[in-house]
Motif scaffolding. Sequence first.
Motif, PDB file in Angstrom:
ATOM      1  N   VAL A 174       6.625  -7.105  -3.663  1.00  0.00           N
ATOM      2  CA  VAL A 174       7.753  -6.581  -3.274  1.00  0.00           C
ATOM      3  C   VAL A 174       9.030  -7.540  -3.497  1.00  0.00           C
ATOM      4  O   VAL A 174       8.577  -9.006  -3.069  1.00  0.00           O
ATOM      5  CB  VAL A 174       7.755  -6.305  -1.544  1.00  0.00           C
ATOM      6  CG1 VAL A 174       9.076  -5.711  -1.043  1.00  0.00           C
ATOM      7  CG2 VAL A 174       6.469  -5.295  -1.378  1.00  0.00           C
ATOM      8  N   THR A 175      10.052  -7.401  -3.727  1.00  0.00           N
ATOM      9  CA  THR A 175      11.031  -8.325  -4.317  1.00  0.00           C
ATOM     10  C   THR A 175      12.397  -8.356  -3.734  1.00  0.00           C
ATOM     11  O   THR A 175      12.713  -7.493  -3.228  1.00  0.00           O
ATOM     12  CB  THR A 175      11.155  -8.306  -5.859  1.00  0.00           C
ATOM     13  OG1 THR A 175      11.458  -7.018  -6.201  1.00  0.00           O
ATOM     14  CG2 THR A 175       9.905  -8.895  -6.529  1.00  0.00           C
ATOM     15  N   ASN A 176      13.167  -9.404  -3.830  1.00  0.00           N
ATOM     16  CA  ASN A 176      14.675  -9.406  -3.552  1.00  0.00           C
ATOM     17  C   ASN A 176      15.378  -8.457  -4.714  1.00  0.00           C
ATOM     18  O   ASN A 176      16.091  -9.019  -5.576  1.00  0.00           O
ATOM     19  CB  ASN A 176      15.184 -10.675  -3.299  1.00  0.00           C
ATOM     20  CG  ASN A 176      14.726 -11.699  -2.302  1.00  0.00           C
ATOM     21  OD1 ASN A 176      14.883 -11.089  -1.174  1.00  0.00           O
ATOM     22  ND2 ASN A 176      14.208 -12.848  -2.625  1.00  0.00           N
TER      23      ASN A 176
ATOM     24  N   TYR B 119       3.173   5.954  -3.044  1.00  0.00           N
ATOM     25  CA  TYR B 119       4.498   6.541  -3.360  1.00  0.00           C
ATOM     26  C   TYR B 119       4.425   6.925  -5.033  1.00  0.00           C
ATOM     27  O   TYR B 119       4.396   7.989  -5.288  1.00  0.00           O
ATOM     28  CB  TYR B 119       5.643   5.858  -3.075  1.00  0.00           C
ATOM     29  CG  TYR B 119       6.882   6.045  -3.872  1.00  0.00           C
ATOM     30  CD1 TYR B 119       7.787   7.244  -3.513  1.00  0.00           C
ATOM     31  CD2 TYR B 119       7.270   5.384  -5.003  1.00  0.00           C
ATOM     32  CE1 TYR B 119       9.040   7.301  -4.091  1.00  0.00           C
ATOM     33  CE2 TYR B 119       8.351   5.661  -5.643  1.00  0.00           C
ATOM     34  CZ  TYR B 119       9.234   6.576  -5.217  1.00  0.00           C
ATOM     35  OH  TYR B 119      10.505   6.935  -5.733  1.00  0.00           O
ATOM     36  N   ILE B 120       3.942   5.776  -5.863  1.00  0.00           N
ATOM     37  CA  ILE B 120       3.727   6.011  -7.117  1.00  0.00           C
ATOM     38  C   ILE B 120       2.731   7.044  -7.400  1.00  0.00           C
ATOM     39  O   ILE B 120       3.049   7.908  -8.205  1.00  0.00           O
ATOM     40  CB  ILE B 120       3.247   4.540  -7.405  1.00  0.00           C
ATOM     41  CG1 ILE B 120       4.595   3.619  -7.514  1.00  0.00           C
ATOM     42  CG2 ILE B 120       2.982   4.717  -9.117  1.00  0.00           C
ATOM     43  CD1 ILE B 120       4.215   2.279  -7.823  1.00  0.00           C
ATOM     44  N   ASP B 121       1.545   7.046  -6.653  1.00  0.00           N
ATOM     45  CA  ASP B 121       0.652   8.045  -6.825  1.00  0.00           C
ATOM     46  C   ASP B 121       1.230   9.431  -6.538  1.00  0.00           C
ATOM     47  O   ASP B 121       0.692  10.445  -7.325  1.00  0.00           O
ATOM     48  CB  ASP B 121      -0.785   7.782  -5.949  1.00  0.00           C
ATOM     49  CG  ASP B 121      -1.350   6.537  -6.369  1.00  0.00           C
ATOM     50  OD1 ASP B 121      -0.885   6.037  -7.437  1.00  0.00           O
ATOM     51  OD2 ASP B 121      -2.270   5.828  -5.762  1.00  0.00           O
TER      52      ASP B 121
ATOM     53  N   THR C  83      12.322  -1.049   1.493  1.00  0.00           N
ATOM     54  CA  THR C  83      11.437  -0.755   0.605  1.00  0.00           C
ATOM     55  C   THR C  83      10.291   0.132   0.855  1.00  0.00           C
ATOM     56  O   THR C  83      10.012   1.185   0.584  1.00  0.00           O
ATOM     57  CB  THR C  83      10.709  -2.081  -0.203  1.00  0.00           C
ATOM     58  OG1 THR C  83      11.675  -2.734  -0.777  1.00  0.00           O
ATOM     59  CG2 THR C  83       9.788  -1.527  -1.274  1.00  0.00           C
ATOM     60  N   TYR C  84       9.705  -0.379   2.332  1.00  0.00           N
ATOM     61  CA  TYR C  84       8.618   0.572   3.030  1.00  0.00           C
ATOM     62  C   TYR C  84       9.382   2.114   3.141  1.00  0.00           C
ATOM     63  O   TYR C  84       8.779   3.115   2.937  1.00  0.00           O
ATOM     64  CB  TYR C  84       8.283   0.011   4.145  1.00  0.00           C
ATOM     65  CG  TYR C  84       6.956   0.915   5.064  1.00  0.00           C
ATOM     66  CD1 TYR C  84       5.889   0.935   4.596  1.00  0.00           C
ATOM     67  CD2 TYR C  84       7.802   1.598   6.058  1.00  0.00           C
ATOM     68  CE1 TYR C  84       5.226   1.934   5.305  1.00  0.00           C
ATOM     69  CE2 TYR C  84       7.013   2.583   6.565  1.00  0.00           C
ATOM     70  CZ  TYR C  84       5.648   2.610   6.335  1.00  0.00           C
ATOM     71  OH  TYR C  84       4.728   3.503   6.842  1.00  0.00           O
ATOM     72  N   LEU C  85      10.607   1.904   3.743  1.00  0.00           N
ATOM     73  CA  LEU C  85      11.146   3.365   4.184  1.00  0.00           C
ATOM     74  C   LEU C  85      11.425   4.174   2.907  1.00  0.00           C
ATOM     75  O   LEU C  85      11.438   5.289   2.864  1.00  0.00           O
ATOM     76  CB  LEU C  85      12.312   3.117   5.114  1.00  0.00           C
ATOM     77  CG  LEU C  85      11.894   2.264   6.467  1.00  0.00           C
ATOM     78  CD1 LEU C  85      13.569   1.879   7.299  1.00  0.00           C
ATOM     79  CD2 LEU C  85      11.288   3.077   7.240  1.00  0.00           C
TER      80      LEU C  85
ATOM     81  N   GLU D  36       0.613  -1.213  -0.068  1.00  0.00           N
ATOM     82  CA  GLU D  36       0.111   0.012   0.183  1.00  0.00           C
ATOM     83  C   GLU D  36       0.776   1.230  -0.030  1.00  0.00           C
ATOM     84  O   GLU D  36       0.609   2.435  -0.418  1.00  0.00           O
ATOM     85  CB  GLU D  36      -0.804  -0.046   1.272  1.00  0.00           C
ATOM     86  CG  GLU D  36      -2.023  -1.201   1.046  1.00  0.00           C
ATOM     87  CD  GLU D  36      -2.917  -1.191   2.391  1.00  0.00           C
ATOM     88  OE1 GLU D  36      -4.058  -2.060   2.176  1.00  0.00           O
ATOM     89  OE2 GLU D  36      -2.470  -0.673   3.391  1.00  0.00           O
ATOM     90  N   ALA D  37       2.074   1.204   0.636  1.00  0.00           N
ATOM     91  CA  ALA D  37       2.716   2.357   0.915  1.00  0.00           C
ATOM     92  C   ALA D  37       3.666   2.628  -0.474  1.00  0.00           C
ATOM     93  O   ALA D  37       3.688   3.685  -0.901  1.00  0.00           O
ATOM     94  CB  ALA D  37       3.856   2.367   1.910  1.00  0.00           C
TER      95      ALA D  37
END
Lengths: 469, 469
Positions: free
Chosen positions: A144-146, A122-124, A342-344, A117-118
């Motif tokens: 969400v990937t490595n 961010y993209i939006d 990735t969240y941060l 969701e975050a």
Amino acid sequence: MPISFKIDEDVMAMEYAVRGPIPHKALQMKRQGRDVIFCNIGNPHALGQKPLTYYRQVLSLLEDPFRIVRERSIMSKLDAADRMPYQILDLCDELLGKMETGLGAYTESKGLLFIREAVAAYIDRRDSVANPDFVPADPDRVFVTNGASEGAKYVIEMLLADRQDGIMIPIPQYPLYSAAIRKHGGVQVNYYPDEDAGWTLSREMLESAYGSAQADGVCVKCIVAINPGNPTGAVLDRQSIVDVIGFAEAHGLAIIADEVYQENTYGAEFLSFARMLGKRDVPLFSLHSVSKGFHGECGHRGGYLEVRNAPRIEGCDSSFIDVLLKQVSVSLCSNTAGQVLTYLLVSPPEEESEIYDQFILEKTTILDDLHAKAAMIKEAFKKMDGVECFGEIGAMYLFPRLNKLPEGSTDFDYCMALLEETGLCTVNGSGFGQSEGTQHLRIAFLPPREMLEDVLPRWIAFHNDYVCA
Amino acid sequence: MPISFKIDEDVMAMEYAVRGPIPHKALQMKRQGRDVIFCNIGNPHALGQKPLTYYRQVLSLLEDPFRIVRERSIMSKLDAADRMPYQILDLCDELLGKMETGLGAYTESKGLLFIREAVAAYIDRRDSVANPDFVPADPDRVFVTNGASEGAKYVIEMLLADRQDGIMIPIPQYPLYSAAIRKHGGVQVNYYPDEDAGWTLSREMLESAYGSAQADGVCVKCIVAINPGNPTGAVLDRQSIVDVIGFAEAHGLAIIADEVYQENTYGAEFLSFARMLGKRDVPLFSLHSVSKGFHGECGHRGGYLEVRNAPRIEGCDSSFIDVLLKQVSVSLCSNTAGQVLTYLLVSPPEEESEIYDQFILEKTTILDDLHAKAAMIKEAFKKMDGVECFGEIGAMYLFPRLNKLPEGSTDFDYCMALLEETGLCTVNGSGFGQSEGTQHLRIAFLPPREMLEDVLPRWIAFHNDYVCA
């Protein structure tokens, strides 16, 4: 005498120059005690770039949740400078609440929902400004990937159904793409950005590559765009992106947009493919990563894949999203520390917050420093006989053309000699592909300035000597 | 109308039940506010198991190295209970010194050398005792991976050169293997451990499976052994391992030894394939992981692949090791937090050290608790009509046989009904494969005891009702 096995020919044929013979040699030299500067790869922390305080304080507390309670309880005994900011502690409490089961549990295979969701948010934020064609991102179409590589590999593997299926890639390209296409038994279809015009694209150049492939019986499924470019560093202008999208739409292709360097534009405008796509019904796979930008968190292997207009799968009731989910499920989930980063990455501290000023200072310092170092190296090129470097500065690389290598010498020979002579480890242009008859190298502009100040004069001397040989 | 793509048929055909329709339904129920107990997967922390203090204190400090200095400087102001142990601080200093560039940099693609050395030393400690045929492990033949799955996938992908190439797997099996074989276009060749004899193996059973495959034109390349078993939990006895090795040697096969549950034997003796192999020249790929044992660090995706007697590659000068290295290079490296946990897994605190007692207490508590919970569930089976569960307790799973399902009902139907009725999420035996005419389920014995005390009576009631229908 060990037994001998026939192995998968596609795996056997795959190449990956970024970690090929030159870096291998560099590692040997280092083990022998030689000074080596690893500019073969965009690995900022290996060359002294510091991690962001915000990222690491959060990650550190999430790894040891008991410390959050402890930090609160010891606060009053500590000097102000030693206290963990309340904002960090509160954020960690909030994140652990959302994660429910901490960093030690497998997550949903796509990644934790609040992180997806975050990412969508961010993209939006990035793409909605002054954009009448804005289409919001869907967290259920974020994986969400490595790192970013993993997402690219999944998509390429799926797209290549037959041995005559092809994927268009820019030349030069990041060799992940050529390697993944080769490994999955597809055809690499090259298109050639215009080096002398700063690596810009045009509809004609894309049609020409497509037409040749078609004439050879190749069924092109997809076009890869890397923006900012790797290895070129070039930032795609609006028209180049419009051309790629129009081209893909006309031929029913998917687009893979590798945008891992989106923060590395040093003042130039970054336009995402998602933004420029608007409401058009072209399948788009966009990639981002925590490894690049000002983050440089390569080792943590975080990133995401965002999908728009996921194609249906021919002959069944599934969509690309369903099959992607099955793919990621077999790896269970991407690593949780990478997921948190990735969240941060998509959730910087709010303005006017306790930790905002430090975050911005660190971010700006890193990006300004990268830009300055790129400029230093570009200056040095001017003193090297027959070296030209095109395009504005972007990503973490310069990709100069070596116009005057001696007869019989290749850019591989040059880079190997440069390494042996000066300890500077770069990658030869042929490792990325290049227009026939040209020679290049890629250098990551990451070493500390004092290291550059030492090595650049030695490189200049080496070069002018080498080309006179 | 979105466009439609033909995609890779092997990817399309791949199945992965552990994250299939039943867990998917469970997730939906949870989102609707229902209580769900996720026993479909070995995910200990998700069911309340606590991470080991030692692991997380180290990881936490490595993520935020400035804290090491800070912890030393604030030590004198804190109560004893709030102080970070000196031994942890010293270890972190040592590890950061060895890592050189912290957790944020890409490492060597195989993993950091000192971690691979520690893995080799661990294998040597484990296997050298009272073993005249001992062959030491070679750190250059260790690959630190994102969990164990990644290593298995690389090896399977390489081994499957032709569409008639086959890999032998036990039935039932962990569906990673069937999925990877299907995805890479090979033939799954089943062998059937003897359930009623506690899932033991025999040379005859292996020869019989091999013979049938050969008769069908399949070229068998490799045999997979899972020890302790997943989903069966069975711990292989010495003779079973000797039989597998003798069989592989006779037919020139490689062995993949999935040993991720090697600490989950609850008193039974674990014998590694590496130990039992001794000096025999059979290619062996052994897997281990931080996700299982008493660690349960699934989300961190750490593990390793150790290779012995790497085969040469037919028709060229490379060995399997070279090509594996190329494979891992395309993913750059495995995540650093997972690498550190792999190091800690193979480097427990030394006896008599400051932190040893706590480590042993936590370890023993977790393992004893797992064993006790498995026993509770096995007791419950005795009250369920027509449920039998064979073999000693191992791994994290029980795999009971359901002998009395009503006509027309499958174990999938049973598990779905069990989920809907009681909130208990298990996986149907058909998701792992099973002998024709039998039905099973797999349950991870991970939920807290009080949760089991609540759900087991409800399961017994559900079961006896279901089989009477």
